[in-house]
Design a protein around this motif. Sequence first.
Motif, PDB file in Angstrom:
ATOM      1  N   ARG A 173       0.831  -1.218   0.105  1.00  0.00           N
ATOM      2  CA  ARG A 173       0.121   0.050  -0.301  1.00  0.00           C
ATOM      3  C   ARG A 173       0.787   1.171  -0.004  1.00  0.00           C
ATOM      4  O   ARG A 173       1.838   1.303   0.739  1.00  0.00           O
ATOM      5  CB  ARG A 173      -0.999   0.028   1.436  1.00  0.00           C
ATOM      6  N   VAL A 174       0.473   2.144  -0.919  1.00  0.00           N
ATOM      7  CA  VAL A 174       1.118   3.659  -0.939  1.00  0.00           C
ATOM      8  C   VAL A 174      -0.061   4.564  -1.225  1.00  0.00           C
ATOM      9  O   VAL A 174      -0.729   4.548  -1.935  1.00  0.00           O
ATOM     10  CB  VAL A 174       2.166   3.608  -2.222  1.00  0.00           C
ATOM     11  N   TYR A 194       9.045  -2.577  -6.319  1.00  0.00           N
ATOM     12  CA  TYR A 194       9.681  -1.498  -7.047  1.00  0.00           C
ATOM     13  C   TYR A 194      10.852  -0.942  -6.662  1.00  0.00           C
ATOM     14  O   TYR A 194      11.663  -1.225  -5.792  1.00  0.00           O
ATOM     15  CB  TYR A 194       8.499  -0.317  -7.113  1.00  0.00           C
ATOM     16  N   SER A 195      11.754  -0.246  -7.851  1.00  0.00           N
ATOM     17  CA  SER A 195      12.872   0.506  -7.240  1.00  0.00           C
ATOM     18  C   SER A 195      12.457   1.809  -7.146  1.00  0.00           C
ATOM     19  O   SER A 195      11.758   2.438  -7.709  1.00  0.00           O
ATOM     20  CB  SER A 195      13.689   0.416  -8.739  1.00  0.00           C
ATOM     21  N   THR A 196      13.184   2.331  -5.919  1.00  0.00           N
ATOM     22  CA  THR A 196      13.007   3.750  -5.598  1.00  0.00           C
ATOM     23  C   THR A 196      13.743   4.651  -6.659  1.00  0.00           C
ATOM     24  O   THR A 196      14.433   4.181  -7.454  1.00  0.00           O
ATOM     25  CB  THR A 196      13.086   3.927  -4.101  1.00  0.00           C
ATOM     26  N   LEU A 197      13.242   6.054  -6.566  1.00  0.00           N
ATOM     27  CA  LEU A 197      13.952   6.960  -7.180  1.00  0.00           C
ATOM     28  C   LEU A 197      14.935   7.678  -6.580  1.00  0.00           C
ATOM     29  O   LEU A 197      14.827   8.202  -5.649  1.00  0.00           O
ATOM     30  CB  LEU A 197      13.059   7.631  -8.104  1.00  0.00           C
ATOM     31  N   ALA A 198      15.919   8.486  -7.263  1.00  0.00           N
ATOM     32  CA  ALA A 198      16.946   9.436  -6.823  1.00  0.00           C
ATOM     33  C   ALA A 198      16.627  10.321  -7.770  1.00  0.00           C
ATOM     34  O   ALA A 198      16.827  10.486  -8.973  1.00  0.00           O
ATOM     35  CB  ALA A 198      18.524   8.922  -6.869  1.00  0.00           C
ATOM     36  N   ASP A 209       6.651   6.598  -0.665  1.00  0.00           N
ATOM     37  CA  ASP A 209       6.139   5.738   0.063  1.00  0.00           C
ATOM     38  C   ASP A 209       6.161   6.119   1.703  1.00  0.00           C
ATOM     39  O   ASP A 209       6.667   7.096   1.856  1.00  0.00           O
ATOM     40  CB  ASP A 209       7.067   4.329  -0.089  1.00  0.00           C
ATOM     41  N   LYS A 210       5.823   5.435   2.481  1.00  0.00           N
ATOM     42  CA  LYS A 210       5.651   5.482   3.837  1.00  0.00           C
ATOM     43  C   LYS A 210       7.110   5.637   4.599  1.00  0.00           C
ATOM     44  O   LYS A 210       7.150   6.574   5.750  1.00  0.00           O
ATOM     45  CB  LYS A 210       5.236   4.294   4.332  1.00  0.00           C
ATOM     46  N   ASP A 211       7.986   5.332   3.805  1.00  0.00           N
ATOM     47  CA  ASP A 211       9.476   5.784   4.553  1.00  0.00           C
ATOM     48  C   ASP A 211      10.083   6.833   3.927  1.00  0.00           C
ATOM     49  O   ASP A 211      11.235   7.235   4.239  1.00  0.00           O
ATOM     50  CB  ASP A 211      10.411   4.489   4.027  1.00  0.00           C
ATOM     51  N   GLY A 212       9.250   7.588   3.178  1.00  0.00           N
ATOM     52  CA  GLY A 212       9.684   9.049   2.635  1.00  0.00           C
ATOM     53  C   GLY A 212      10.555   8.737   1.335  1.00  0.00           C
ATOM     54  O   GLY A 212      11.222   9.819   0.716  1.00  0.00           O
TER      55      GLY A 212
END
Length: 265
Positions: A173-174, A194-198, A209-212
């Motif tokens: 969930r996002v 998913y891969s996160t983005l920079a 996401d929930k972790d920022g």
Amino acid sequence: MSKYSIFPVLISLLTAGVGYAQSSGQKPVVLLDSYFNNELKKDSSGKEQSWHYKWEEHSGVGFSLFAGVFKDKGFTAETLNAAPTKANLKQASVYIIVDPDIEKENPNPSFVNEKDISAITSWVKSGGVLLLMANDLGNAELEHFNQLAKQFGIQFNLNSKGRVIKNQFEMGRVDVAPGNQIFKTARQLFIKEYSTLALSGAARSILKDKDGEEVMAIFRHGKGAVFAIGDPWLYNEYVDGKKLPVAFDNLNAARDLVDWIKSCL
């Protein structure tokens, strides 16, 4: 659904600007890549076919429902089976690259190269809308894909987040806060592995996401725009409403995204 193939005569027509949405008043074209994503499997007759995230696929891993959203919003959905060039992007208003191949999926993958990057960035600058939909580490080719993404201040991190164990869908969930630039109606999304983005420069965050950590981003380039996410995300399995709990809004998110794309054209 028709496929878009490259032949010399057709290229000459494209170069002349004949018969396409921008010059003829026809519906805008959304072009789905099947060159960088060209996974092969054998059909019932033993013939190899390209599959996975295709417009015409009605299975869980297909994009037929995503195609339906585009069509409902006034687009024509086509497929590009060749490398992107100035000529064969000319007919498109939108170009989508999803899940570029790694060797385990295609023994002879086509990696993004400098010529591809030049053609795509020029097309975006002229007014095209580019969707980059990668995948997590180990399921998509990110090294070369990132060479394209960095032109827009975006990098796909070499990671994998949002693991979901069996049917514990809450793990994927996002949440979308009110006032989101793109998602006007969708509030609870399902995005897994998913891969996160920079992000750098003028790239802008659209969703964390929930972790920022960054999940989605956009970039304005000349007259055009880029949207990026580290997952194919809108394939049938998580849009059709058959598997996910009703609280998830992926279908509404697809509609919101296409509305945003239209606003960029």
